[in-house]
Motif scaffolding. Structure first.
Motif, PDB file in Angstrom:
ATOM      1  N   PRO A 299     -39.066   1.735   0.610  1.00 55.72           N
ATOM      2  CA  PRO A 299     -37.771   0.461   0.497  1.00 55.72           C
ATOM      3  C   PRO A 299     -37.950   0.057  -1.259  1.00 55.72           C
ATOM      4  O   PRO A 299     -39.630  -0.047  -1.494  1.00 55.72           O
ATOM      5  CB  PRO A 299     -38.232  -0.013   1.433  1.00 55.72           C
ATOM      6  N   ALA A 300     -36.974   0.490  -1.800  1.00 58.83           N
ATOM      7  CA  ALA A 300     -37.167  -0.476  -3.553  1.00 58.83           C
ATOM      8  C   ALA A 300     -35.620  -1.078  -4.122  1.00 58.83           C
ATOM      9  O   ALA A 300     -34.433  -0.372  -3.206  1.00 58.83           O
ATOM     10  CB  ALA A 300     -37.563   0.307  -3.756  1.00 58.83           C
ATOM     11  N   ILE A 301     -35.583  -1.517  -4.733  1.00 56.61           N
ATOM     12  CA  ILE A 301     -33.849  -1.684  -5.635  1.00 56.61           C
ATOM     13  C   ILE A 301     -33.741  -0.465  -6.074  1.00 56.61           C
ATOM     14  O   ILE A 301     -34.537  -0.014  -6.681  1.00 56.61           O
ATOM     15  CB  ILE A 301     -34.071  -2.845  -6.166  1.00 56.61           C
TER      16      ILE A 301
ATOM     17  N   SER B   3     -32.415  -4.074  -0.842  1.00 53.26           N
ATOM     18  CA  SER B   3     -33.804  -3.009  -0.599  1.00 53.26           C
ATOM     19  C   SER B   3     -33.104  -2.071  -0.496  1.00 53.26           C
ATOM     20  O   SER B   3     -32.592  -2.537   1.029  1.00 53.26           O
ATOM     21  CB  SER B   3     -35.641  -2.657  -0.762  1.00 53.26           C
TER      22      SER B   3
ATOM     23  N   SER C 103     -34.878  -8.450  -6.242  1.00 53.23           N
ATOM     24  CA  SER C 103     -33.877  -9.141  -5.271  1.00 53.23           C
ATOM     25  C   SER C 103     -32.994  -9.855  -5.407  1.00 53.23           C
ATOM     26  O   SER C 103     -31.597  -9.868  -4.540  1.00 53.23           O
ATOM     27  CB  SER C 103     -35.601  -9.561  -4.394  1.00 53.23           C
TER      28      SER C 103
END
Length: 504
Positions: free
Chosen positions: A165-167, A137, A132
């Motif tokens: 939801p993710a990087i 995300s 992050s």
């Protein structure tokens, strides 16, 4: 656990009970100190550290190291050691660090000595808490994987079946190739490495060269990799101490396996030294409740109406949401388990300013919020205080548009200190500020609200416990320490010194 007055003195050695003295000074090379609530775990750990540190027979070139799983826990133990034994106790090479730090050191040793190779030959990694720091995300299907092929670390990019939801991995993989990673990545690589006999032997040798004693705080929060490193230290002849309570193991979500600790203790014939004398309980009611719960017998906790919550010193629940729903007199230290959106991170800065102003304590996920906002300069928070105070003043009014005005002020305040851009006002973003407004306007005296995870290690006189009907039934039926929810209930029910009350 029996109750008693606290020891008369807090100086080194004086005032320790016989149990505490035996645990702190045991000459056994492998010791498990089983320490329940209020039994002086931190003090005993500090004395145990000093017993190894100042042992005249100890090799001065090898370190005494204590580890725990959070920075807060290591800071607490470090302060206690320095208060009892002075700064000399922590002169190099002796130290108190997170287990992530020790694991990172081992991986760097493997890289520097060419035992394993990182892509593009990097031997010094830039390790972060989370990706992050670099990106927010998004809903995407990208993924990455680290593995070990021979002695080379491999980085692969791929896909998952369903967006979540993710990087995005598209931003992660180039950074991995340039020597940037997270603590989780370090753990993945080291876990793969110690499965190879040659590499495992190297790690054991490095542990033996560097350490003469290892103290592991809150050992029941350890996962398989943690326990493997601990056992390797024991195999290397390092004096090893485990400290913890199986009833207070809460970190299953990060892979903790409390049963594996018991297996290790039995497999290695570790000497068990229990601390049974608690100094927390100031009433027979609370002492009896704690003893009944620990014995697996039904626990009966009197009820308190939500309208009477103002009499509590703190309110606990197993999750954050029930705390926000209970009463406007309760100010929780987080909105939810942190998900990493920039708007949530920004609102967390405001929440932290309020909790710092009201309670003198930062919000739970302040560090994660700063990471999400890519704020790394320690001076940014002090510089933001005037703007945060203006936002708090706006939210202290009952005006319906106050959360929107506060949100716009927040967007403006962050423009100069964060590369992240907050989205336009929307109820999903301003709603968190509205929750803060309700507390600032609706209550003359706010009460801290925490989950059992965050309350672990803390204590208050009168604790309100927000429970569902099902959780009340579990308590009434007796608790089982092998059940995660039961352990959470036990931790929550043993934070009070004088009395615990169920809030409906």
């Amino acid at each position: 656990m029996t109750s008693s007055a606290a020891p008369a003195s807090d100086g080194p050695v004086e005032g320790l009970t016989e149990e505490q003295l035996l645990a702190a000074g045991s000459r056994s090379d492998a010791v498990f100190i089983e320490a329940g609530p209020g039994t002086g775990k931190t003090s005993v750990s500090a004395h145990r550290f000093a017993a190894h540190r100042f042992d005249p027979a100890g090799d001065p070139s090898r370190a005494v190291v204590a580890v725990s799983f959070t920075r807060a826990a290591t800071s607490t133990l470090k302060r206690r050691v320095q208060r009892l034994w002075g700064p000399a106790a922590l002169t190099p090479p002796h130290r108190i660090v997170t287990l992530d730090t020790l694991i990172g050191d081992l991986l760097h040793d493997l890289l520097r000595d060419g035992i394993i190779e990182w892509p593009n030959g990097h031997s010094e990694l830039d390790v972060h808490d989370s990706w992050s720091t670099f990106s927010g995300s998004t809903f995407n299907r990208t993924a990455y994987r680290l593995s070990l092929a021979g002695n080379r670390v491999q980085v692969e990019q791929g896909w998952v079946r369903k967006a979540r939801p993710a990087i995005p991995a598209t931003g992660i993989v180039p950074r991995l190739l340039s020597g940037i990673c997270t603590h989780d990545d370090v753990r993945v690589v080291l876990e793969a490495a110690i499965k190879v006999d040659e590499f495992a032997a190297y790690v054991r040798d490095r542990l033996c060269q560097r350490l003469r004693a290892l103290i592991v705080d809150e050992v029941f929060d350890a996962n398989d990799l943690d326990l493997a490193i601990i056992e390797m230290a024991m195999e290397a002849g390092i004096a090893t101490t485990f400290v913890g309570d199986p009833w207070q193991a809460l970190y299953v979500f990060r892979g903790a396996r409390p049963e594996a600790v018991r297996e290790l203790v039995a497999r290695r014939s570790v000497r068990v030294l229990p601390l049974t004398r608690s100094f927390r309980w100031t009433t027979e009611e609370q002492r009896s409740l704690a003893e009944e719960l620990r014995a697996g017998r039904p626990g009966v906790i009197p009820a308190l109406a939500a309208a009477e919550v103002s009499g509590c010193d703190a309110v606990l629940a197993l999750n954050w949401k029930p705390l926000w729903e209970l009463s406007e007199s309760v100010l929780p230290f987080a909105f939810q388990s942190f998900r990493g959106t920039h708007e949530e991170a920004a609102a967390t800065l405001v929440l932290s300013h309020v909790t710092r102003t009201v309670f003198g304590t930062d919000a739970t996920y302040l560090r994660e919020a700063l990471t999400s906002l890519a704020i790394t300069d320690d001076q940014v928070l002090p510089s933001l205080r005037p703007a945060m105070q203006v936002i708090m003043d706006v939210l202290s009014t009952a005006h319906a548009r106050a959360p929107i005005e506060a949100y716009e002020l927040l967007r403006a305040a962050l423009r100069g200190v964060s590369p992240r851009v907050l989205r336009n006002p929307h109820p999903a973003h301003t709603g968190r500020l509205r929750l803060i407004q309700q507390r600032l306007v609706g209550s003359a005296q706010l009460i801290p609200g925490l989950t059992t995870h965050q309350a672990k290690g803390q204590e208050w006189d009168l604790v309100g416990f927000r429970l569902t009907e099902e959780q009340v039934r579990i308590l009434a039926g007796g608790l089982d320490p092998t059940e995660e929810e039961h352990r959470k209930l036990y931790v929550g029910a043993t934070r009070a010194r004088a009395a615990t009350r169920i809030l409906h």
